[in-house]
Every structure is written in structure tokens, then in C-alpha cells.
Design a protein around this motif. Structure first.
Motif: not given
Length: 321
Positions: A90-95, A303-311
Motif C-alpha cells: 500500500p501507498l500510505v499517506d497521512p490523513y 515485508d510490505k509495510l516497511t515504509r509506514l509513517p510512525d503511527i
């Protein structure tokens, strides 16, 4: 070479967007773009050679497309042996609900960029296409690349490229993929109702938020347990979802969550303790149509969540809007 570097960097963002939509993974997309640069610098590093290429953007798109085509062909073999169900990275960006009206993109230019994003549901459908069909459809329908340029990527004719895109379009239209037509306001309302129903623990309340034919797909990548097949139907998906949250509570830690944008649509990012003693990180994407959730896509493969922004330490359940 300095001018070529500058020209390439001006195209990098667009090339990454093209590669991601063709490959379904950010890491693979960035690798494809880097390989595009290596081929570009090798072929056009000499100013005389660069002068022979009138439209560098078209040259780069063709080169990147060929690289992606090779990756897709090899990926088919890897994904046939993938443990469980496969979902894209997933491409995850802040909301951010302010200062814009909906938290999606306050700037009109950003809205235009997000308008061509493929949601998770459609990325899943694209996996069913042949590599050639996927390339033709994404390049033409999403990025408006002419068929004669697509023919250069596929090594055929413009007529053949047009036929591939047409077949891909029909396959996507005939698929049973969850429908995702909601605008940002509807997405927020429906996802908020899902959160409230999940928090209540009442199955009947949760089922009201789900479409009768809703489908849930989870990708654990062999690292965390996930359903081996899609869970379908409002009752089954509702029970599965409530069980997932109840399971998290049994391991003694709090569920931390926050709203995020997943591939341009409203989703949720979670962290919760797991029975293995590890922290389970989860990104959930939704497909929303006609006021109900038609698809839930749980990505929990680390392996697919290595780029997640800090929660963030302030994240909690239920998430704050």
C-alpha cells in the motif's frame, strides 16, 4: 550529464507513479525507476545521443514500461507460490482533515493528481490480467499514453496494443471486484460508521455497514495468520472482523489506530499486540459504494509495510478524526 540528471529527476515522480500502478509495489516500482535511470545514463549520457531523442519523457516511459513488463512476467511465477492471498504494497499517506474540506487534498493540483490513483480494489483486479494487458490498460487509460508508444513497450503494433487494452477493460468491467465509487465525504462517513460498529461489538450493527456481497482479503505473507481465501458476505465478514478485534484485546495490549490515505482513499493504520509476542502492524483499505463497504483489504505482511509513517503516541482506538 548534469542536464540529463536534472531532466530525469523532473520525470522521476511520474515514472514512479507509472511503475507502481503497473507493478503494485512501491519497492518494485522504485527499483524499476532506478533501472530506467541506469539505461538512460548509459544510452543518453553522451550529449550527441541525447540530442537524437526529442521527447525524453516518452523515451523514459517506454523504457520503464519494458522493465515493468519483464518484472510482471517473472512475478507471475513468484505469486503462484505466494503463501495465502496476495495484496499490493500500500501507498500510505497521512490523513489531515484540515485545512482542506475533507482531509484528502486541500490543493486543487493535488486533487488532480489523486484523481488518477488506482484504489486497492482495482489493483487487485489488475493482478488477474496478463502482463501485456495490464501494461496497455494502465499506460493508456490512466496515463493517456498513445497506443503507438505502448506498442514500443510491448514490441508489437498500435492495433495490437489497442486490442490488449480493450480486452483488459472488458475483463475489469466483467470482474466481481468490489465497487468503489464513494467520494471523500461518503468514505469518511462510512468508515466512521464501520469503526463505531466494530467498537460496539454488535454484529447486527456492523452488518448494516457492509454490503451483502462484501469481500475481505488479508495478506499475511506467511508472517501472520490470515484467511487463505477471501471471506465473503456481510455476516461472515462481520464475524471475522469482530473476532480479529476481540483477539487483539485478549493479548493484553491496546489497539492503536489512526485514519490514513491508502492508495488515495480513506483507510486505517493499526498497531496491536500479537500472540507471538510481536507487534502486528496492519493497514486496512476499503472499497465503498452506495453507502456501504463492498471490500476490506487487510495488509499485514511486514515485508510490505516497511515504509509506514510512525503511527504516533497519541493514536488510540477508536481513531481520532
Amino acid at each position: 550529464m548534469g542536464e540529463l540528471v536534472a531532466e530525469f529527476e523532473a520525470e522521476r515522480g511520474r515514472l514512479t507513479a507509472v511503475a507502481y500502478r503497473m507493478l503494485g509495489g512501491r519497492s518494485e516500482a522504485e527499483d524499476a525507476v532506478q533501472e530506467t535511470w541506469l539505461r538512460c545514463s548509459g544510452a543518453l549520457g553522451d550529449p550527441a545521443q541525447r540530442a537524437k531523442v526529442g521527447n525524453l519523457g516518452a523515451w523514459l516511459t517506454t523504457t520503464c514500461g519494458r522493465i515493468c513488463l519483464d518484472v510482471l512476467r517473472s512475478a507471475r511465477v513468484r505469486r503462484e507460490t505466494y503463501p495465502g492471498q496476495w495484496l499490493p504494497e500500500p501507498l500510505v499517506d497521512p490523513y489531515d482533515p484540515g485545512p482542506g474540506p475533507d482531509g484528502f487534498a486541500p490543493d486543487p493540483a493535488e486533487r488532480a493528481v489523486r484523481a488518477d490513483q488506482l484504489g486497492t480494489a482495482l489493483l487487485v483486479v489488475l493482478e488477474r490480467l496478463s502482463p501485456e494487458q495490464r501494461i496497455a490498460l494502465v499506460l493508456h487509460d490512466v496515463f493517456a499514453v498513445p497506443f503507438d508508444e505502448i506498442a514500443g513497450v510491448l514490441g508489437g503494433t498500435a492495433v495490437a496494443a489497442r486490442q490488449l487494452a480493450s480486452r483488459a477493460r472488458r475483463a475489469v468491467g466483467a470482474s466481481d471486484a468490489p465497487r468503489h465509487t464513494a467520494d471523500p465525504a461518503e468514505q469518511r462517513r462510512v468508515v466512521a460508521a464501520f469503526v463505531a460498529a466494530t467498537q460496539s461489538g454488535e454484529l447486527a450493527e456492523l452488518v448494516r455497514v457492509l454490503a451483502p456481497d462484501v469481500v475481505l482479503i488479508g495478506d499475511g505473507g506467511g508472517h501472520f495468520p490470515a484467511a487463505l481465501r477471501p471471506v465473503t458476505g456481510a455476516d461472515a465478514v462481520g464475524r471475522f472482523t469482530l473476532g480479529l478485534f476481540g483477539q487483539a484485546g485478549r493479548y493484553g495490549g491496546r489497539v492503536r489506530a489512526r485514519p490514513v490515505l491508502v492508495d488515495g482513499s480513506l483507510g486505517l493504520q493499526f498497531e496491536t499486540p500479537h500472540s507471538s509476542g510481536r507487534t502486528l502492524r496492519l493497514v486496512t483499505a476499503f472499497a465503498v459504494h452506495d453507502g456501504r463497504i463492498t471490500g476490506i483489504f487487510n495488509q499485514l505482511n511486514p515485508d510490505k509495510l516497511t515504509r509506514l509513517p510512525d503511527i504516533g503516541a497519541e493514536a488510540d482506538w477508536p481513531p481520532r478524526w
